[in-house]
Motif scaffolding. Structure first.
Motif, PDB file in Angstrom:
ATOM      1  N   ILE A 138       0.596  -1.227   0.304  1.00  0.00           N
ATOM      2  CA  ILE A 138       0.089   0.068  -0.067  1.00  0.00           C
ATOM      3  C   ILE A 138       0.764   1.182  -0.079  1.00  0.00           C
ATOM      4  CG2 ILE A 138      -1.770   1.357   1.263  1.00  0.00           C
ATOM      5  CD1 ILE A 138      -2.830  -1.211   2.203  1.00  0.00           C
ATOM      6  N   PHE A 139       0.429   2.099  -0.964  1.00  0.00           N
ATOM      7  CA  PHE A 139       1.325   3.527  -1.022  1.00  0.00           C
ATOM      8  C   PHE A 139       0.042   4.551  -0.524  1.00  0.00           C
ATOM      9  CE2 PHE A 139       4.141   0.860  -2.945  1.00  0.00           C
ATOM     10  CZ  PHE A 139       5.563   1.336  -2.760  1.00  0.00           C
ATOM     11  N   PHE A 140       0.545   5.734  -0.558  1.00  0.00           N
ATOM     12  CA  PHE A 140      -0.535   7.086  -0.554  1.00  0.00           C
ATOM     13  C   PHE A 140      -0.696   7.565  -1.875  1.00  0.00           C
ATOM     14  CE2 PHE A 140       0.301   5.197   3.577  1.00  0.00           C
ATOM     15  CZ  PHE A 140      -1.066   5.134   4.284  1.00  0.00           C
TER      16      PHE A 140
ATOM     17  N   ILE B 260      -5.960   5.901   7.570  1.00  0.00           N
ATOM     18  CA  ILE B 260      -6.152   4.558   7.144  1.00  0.00           C
ATOM     19  C   ILE B 260      -5.860   3.381   8.152  1.00  0.00           C
ATOM     20  CG2 ILE B 260      -5.098   3.047   5.200  1.00  0.00           C
ATOM     21  CD1 ILE B 260      -6.815   4.662   3.794  1.00  0.00           C
ATOM     22  N   ASN B 261      -4.661   3.730   8.910  1.00  0.00           N
ATOM     23  CA  ASN B 261      -4.297   3.054   9.896  1.00  0.00           C
ATOM     24  C   ASN B 261      -5.544   2.757  10.896  1.00  0.00           C
ATOM     25  OD1 ASN B 261      -1.890   1.456  10.789  1.00  0.00           O
ATOM     26  ND2 ASN B 261      -1.677   2.882  12.567  1.00  0.00           N
TER      27      ASN B 261
ATOM     28  N   VAL C 194      -6.751  -5.518  10.277  1.00  0.00           N
ATOM     29  CA  VAL C 194      -6.272  -6.424   9.239  1.00  0.00           C
ATOM     30  C   VAL C 194      -5.069  -6.834   9.575  1.00  0.00           C
ATOM     31  CG1 VAL C 194      -8.131  -5.629   7.889  1.00  0.00           C
ATOM     32  CG2 VAL C 194      -5.632  -4.869   7.469  1.00  0.00           C
ATOM     33  N   ASP C 195      -4.689  -8.044   8.818  1.00  0.00           N
ATOM     34  CA  ASP C 195      -3.262  -8.647   9.043  1.00  0.00           C
ATOM     35  C   ASP C 195      -2.286  -8.392   8.188  1.00  0.00           C
ATOM     36  OD1 ASP C 195      -1.451 -10.093  10.607  1.00  0.00           O
ATOM     37  OD2 ASP C 195      -2.234 -12.192  10.228  1.00  0.00           O
ATOM     38  N   ILE C 196      -2.089  -6.993   7.879  1.00  0.00           N
ATOM     39  CA  ILE C 196      -0.968  -6.694   6.660  1.00  0.00           C
ATOM     40  C   ILE C 196       0.295  -6.380   7.266  1.00  0.00           C
ATOM     41  CG2 ILE C 196      -1.896  -4.335   6.786  1.00  0.00           C
ATOM     42  CD1 ILE C 196      -1.133  -4.166   3.725  1.00  0.00           C
ATOM     43  N   PRO C 197       1.472  -7.018   6.627  1.00  0.00           N
ATOM     44  CA  PRO C 197       2.692  -6.911   7.107  1.00  0.00           C
ATOM     45  C   PRO C 197       2.977  -5.366   6.980  1.00  0.00           C
ATOM     46  CG  PRO C 197       2.601  -8.713   5.508  1.00  0.00           C
ATOM     47  CD  PRO C 197       1.480  -7.976   5.489  1.00  0.00           C
ATOM     48  N   ALA C 198       3.511  -4.876   8.207  1.00  0.00           N
ATOM     49  CA  ALA C 198       3.830  -3.340   8.325  1.00  0.00           C
ATOM     50  C   ALA C 198       4.759  -2.792   7.222  1.00  0.00           C
ATOM     51  CB  ALA C 198       4.374  -3.045   9.847  1.00  0.00           C
TER      52      ALA C 198
ATOM     53  N   GLN D  18       4.992  -3.282   4.442  1.00  0.00           N
ATOM     54  CA  GLN D  18       4.331  -3.394   3.013  1.00  0.00           C
ATOM     55  C   GLN D  18       3.320  -2.164   2.837  1.00  0.00           C
ATOM     56  OE1 GLN D  18       4.710  -8.131   2.533  1.00  0.00           O
ATOM     57  NE2 GLN D  18       2.607  -7.356   1.828  1.00  0.00           N
ATOM     58  N   VAL D  19       3.316  -1.347   4.084  1.00  0.00           N
ATOM     59  CA  VAL D  19       2.544  -0.079   4.079  1.00  0.00           C
ATOM     60  C   VAL D  19       3.698   0.996   3.835  1.00  0.00           C
ATOM     61  CG1 VAL D  19       1.005   1.273   5.144  1.00  0.00           C
ATOM     62  CG2 VAL D  19       0.732  -1.273   5.330  1.00  0.00           C
ATOM     63  N   HIS D  20       3.478   1.680   2.983  1.00  0.00           N
ATOM     64  CA  HIS D  20       4.633   2.801   2.738  1.00  0.00           C
ATOM     65  C   HIS D  20       4.117   4.189   3.006  1.00  0.00           C
ATOM     66  CE1 HIS D  20       6.957  -0.197   0.509  1.00  0.00           C
ATOM     67  NE2 HIS D  20       5.748  -0.798   0.305  1.00  0.00           N
ATOM     68  N   ALA D  21       4.687   4.569   4.360  1.00  0.00           N
ATOM     69  CA  ALA D  21       4.204   5.663   4.918  1.00  0.00           C
ATOM     70  C   ALA D  21       5.220   7.051   4.237  1.00  0.00           C
ATOM     71  CB  ALA D  21       3.964   5.690   6.304  1.00  0.00           C
ATOM     72  N   ILE D  22       4.920   8.100   4.400  1.00  0.00           N
ATOM     73  CA  ILE D  22       6.294   9.116   3.984  1.00  0.00           C
ATOM     74  C   ILE D  22       7.198   9.032   5.323  1.00  0.00           C
ATOM     75  CG2 ILE D  22       4.840  10.691   2.832  1.00  0.00           C
ATOM     76  CD1 ILE D  22       4.756  12.438   5.417  1.00  0.00           C
ATOM     77  N   ASP D  23       8.318   9.546   4.832  1.00  0.00           N
ATOM     78  CA  ASP D  23       9.497   9.414   5.923  1.00  0.00           C
ATOM     79  C   ASP D  23       9.549  10.779   6.578  1.00  0.00           C
ATOM     80  OD1 ASP D  23      11.913   9.845   7.111  1.00  0.00           O
ATOM     81  OD2 ASP D  23      13.276   9.377   5.501  1.00  0.00           O
ATOM     82  N   THR D  24       8.824  10.868   7.852  1.00  0.00           N
ATOM     83  CA  THR D  24       8.509  11.980   8.433  1.00  0.00           C
ATOM     84  C   THR D  24       9.866  12.822   9.081  1.00  0.00           C
ATOM     85  OG1 THR D  24       8.145  10.728  10.559  1.00  0.00           O
ATOM     86  CG2 THR D  24       6.069  11.525   9.074  1.00  0.00           C
ATOM     87  N   SER D  25      11.075  12.012   8.961  1.00  0.00           N
ATOM     88  CA  SER D  25      12.206  12.836   9.147  1.00  0.00           C
ATOM     89  C   SER D  25      12.666  13.927   8.275  1.00  0.00           C
ATOM     90  CB  SER D  25      13.351  11.794   9.406  1.00  0.00           C
ATOM     91  OG  SER D  25      13.881  11.518   8.145  1.00  0.00           O
ATOM     92  N   LEU D  26      11.798  13.783   7.018  1.00  0.00           N
ATOM     93  CA  LEU D  26      12.321  14.666   6.026  1.00  0.00           C
ATOM     94  C   LEU D  26      11.169  15.738   5.975  1.00  0.00           C
ATOM     95  CD1 LEU D  26      13.257  12.053   3.432  1.00  0.00           C
ATOM     96  CD2 LEU D  26      14.789  13.741   4.716  1.00  0.00           C
ATOM     97  N   LEU D  27      10.282  15.932   6.904  1.00  0.00           N
ATOM     98  CA  LEU D  27       9.148  16.850   6.995  1.00  0.00           C
ATOM     99  C   LEU D  27       9.668  18.779   6.767  1.00  0.00           C
ATOM    100  CD1 LEU D  27       6.518  15.788   9.640  1.00  0.00           C
ATOM    101  CD2 LEU D  27       6.223  15.796   7.054  1.00  0.00           C
ATOM    102  N   ASP D  28      10.966  18.699   7.050  1.00  0.00           N
ATOM    103  CA  ASP D  28      11.445  20.111   6.853  1.00  0.00           C
ATOM    104  C   ASP D  28      11.884  20.345   5.237  1.00  0.00           C
ATOM    105  OD1 ASP D  28      10.961  20.658   9.348  1.00  0.00           O
ATOM    106  OD2 ASP D  28      12.771  20.199  10.025  1.00  0.00           O
TER     107      ASP D  28
END
Ligand SMILES: O=C(O)[C@H](O)[C@@H](O)[C@H](O)[C@H](O)COP(=O)(O)O
Length: 258
Positions: free
Chosen positions: A71-73, A91-92, A99-103, A105-115
């Motif tokens: 899953i992507f956004f 969505i989470n 549900v039982d989805i491997p973590a 396999q869910v592609h969240a943004i990299d929040t260390s790059l918010l700046d």
């Protein structure tokens, strides 16, 4: 996959939330089965907004093979993942925790790059390249399914009316810092990515969408972002809409069949 000119979108209408949610689950599972049969995985991009609650028909559904889902956004707000504005959080909470989805396999943004929005969008694009490289030879990633919503101004994902991003033809993932819908900073898949998917489906419900749905479907020449979603053949664009949202459109209805 050969790409031809887009076909006209298919409109499914439903008398209410319940049949829409059930039909959408059936449709997603069919797309999943076709993808697994051909590629042994199911790649999906999801939007935020009310879409999350319309995915309820997947919860506890024995037809869903969660271990094959990636899953992507389709768009994401540039905020921490536990922020009230985060599409990931939504969505989470509505789906993934149930549900039982491997973590991984869910592609969240990299929040260390918010700046650094350039870096953030680039890193998300790299994630797509890692997912799709060597699997598709196309110039753009080919998602099995992209699920979108439509805003009252006709926007979709974070592609807003009149915005320069509507003509982006190169990047896969772009950022904006002037979203008219809060929050202002977001990343979004671009039109070439959306329109190269195997399937793309909108979900729009409620009377507040009746005017804009009429414009988007009946007057595509106005060029609103949601009218610009036209998946190249053999892919297809679908609309899942309730009767309230469909009240003004004269667009041809197709009886639903998964
Ligand atoms: O993150 C976002 O803001 C969304 O991805 C956006 O494009 C949404 O899908 C529409 O605004 C429709 O939202 P509703 O379904 O809640 O009306």
């Amino acid at each position: 996959m050969p790409h031809g000119p887009p076909a006209a979108p298919i409109l499914y209408t439903f008398p209410g939330e319940e049949p829409l949610v059930a039909a959408l689950a059936e449709f997603i599972i069919k797309a999943q089965d076709e993808a697994i049969q051909k590629r042994d995985r199911f790649t999906l991009a999801v939007s935020g907004g009310s879409l999350a609650q319309h995915l309820a028909g997947l919860i506890g559904n024995p037809g869903v093979k969660w271990d094959k889902w990636h899953i992507f956004f389709a768009d994401e707000r540039c905020v921490p993942l536990d922020h009230e504005y985060s599409n990931y959080r939504l969505i989470n909470e509505e789906l993934l925790t149930k549900v039982d989805i491997p973590a991984e396999q869910v592609h969240a943004i990299d929040t260390s790059l918010l700046d650094d929005l350039d870096e953030l969008a680039d890193e998300y694009e790299q994630g797509l390249i890692r997912e799709f490289a060597n699997r598709e030879t196309a110039r753009f990633p080919v998602f099995d399914l992209i699920l979108l919503g439509m805003g009252p101004d006709g926007h979709t994902a974070s592609l807003f009316p009149g915005h320069a991003l509507l003509t982006e033809s190169d990047r896969w993932v772009a950022w904006i810092d002037d979203s008219p819908k809060p929050p202002p900073t977001r990343i979004t898949l671009t039109f070439p990515v959306i329109n190269h998917a195997h399937k793309c489906a909108f979900v729009a419900t409620g009377a507040a969408k009746e005017d804009i749905l009429h414009t988007v479907l009946d007057k595509p020449e106005e060029g609103l972002p949601s009218s610009r979603v036209r998946v190249a053949q053999p892919g297809m664009t679908y609309w899942f809409v309730d009767d309230a949202a469909a009240a003004k459109t004269e667009y041809l209805r197709t009886p639903f069949k998964a």
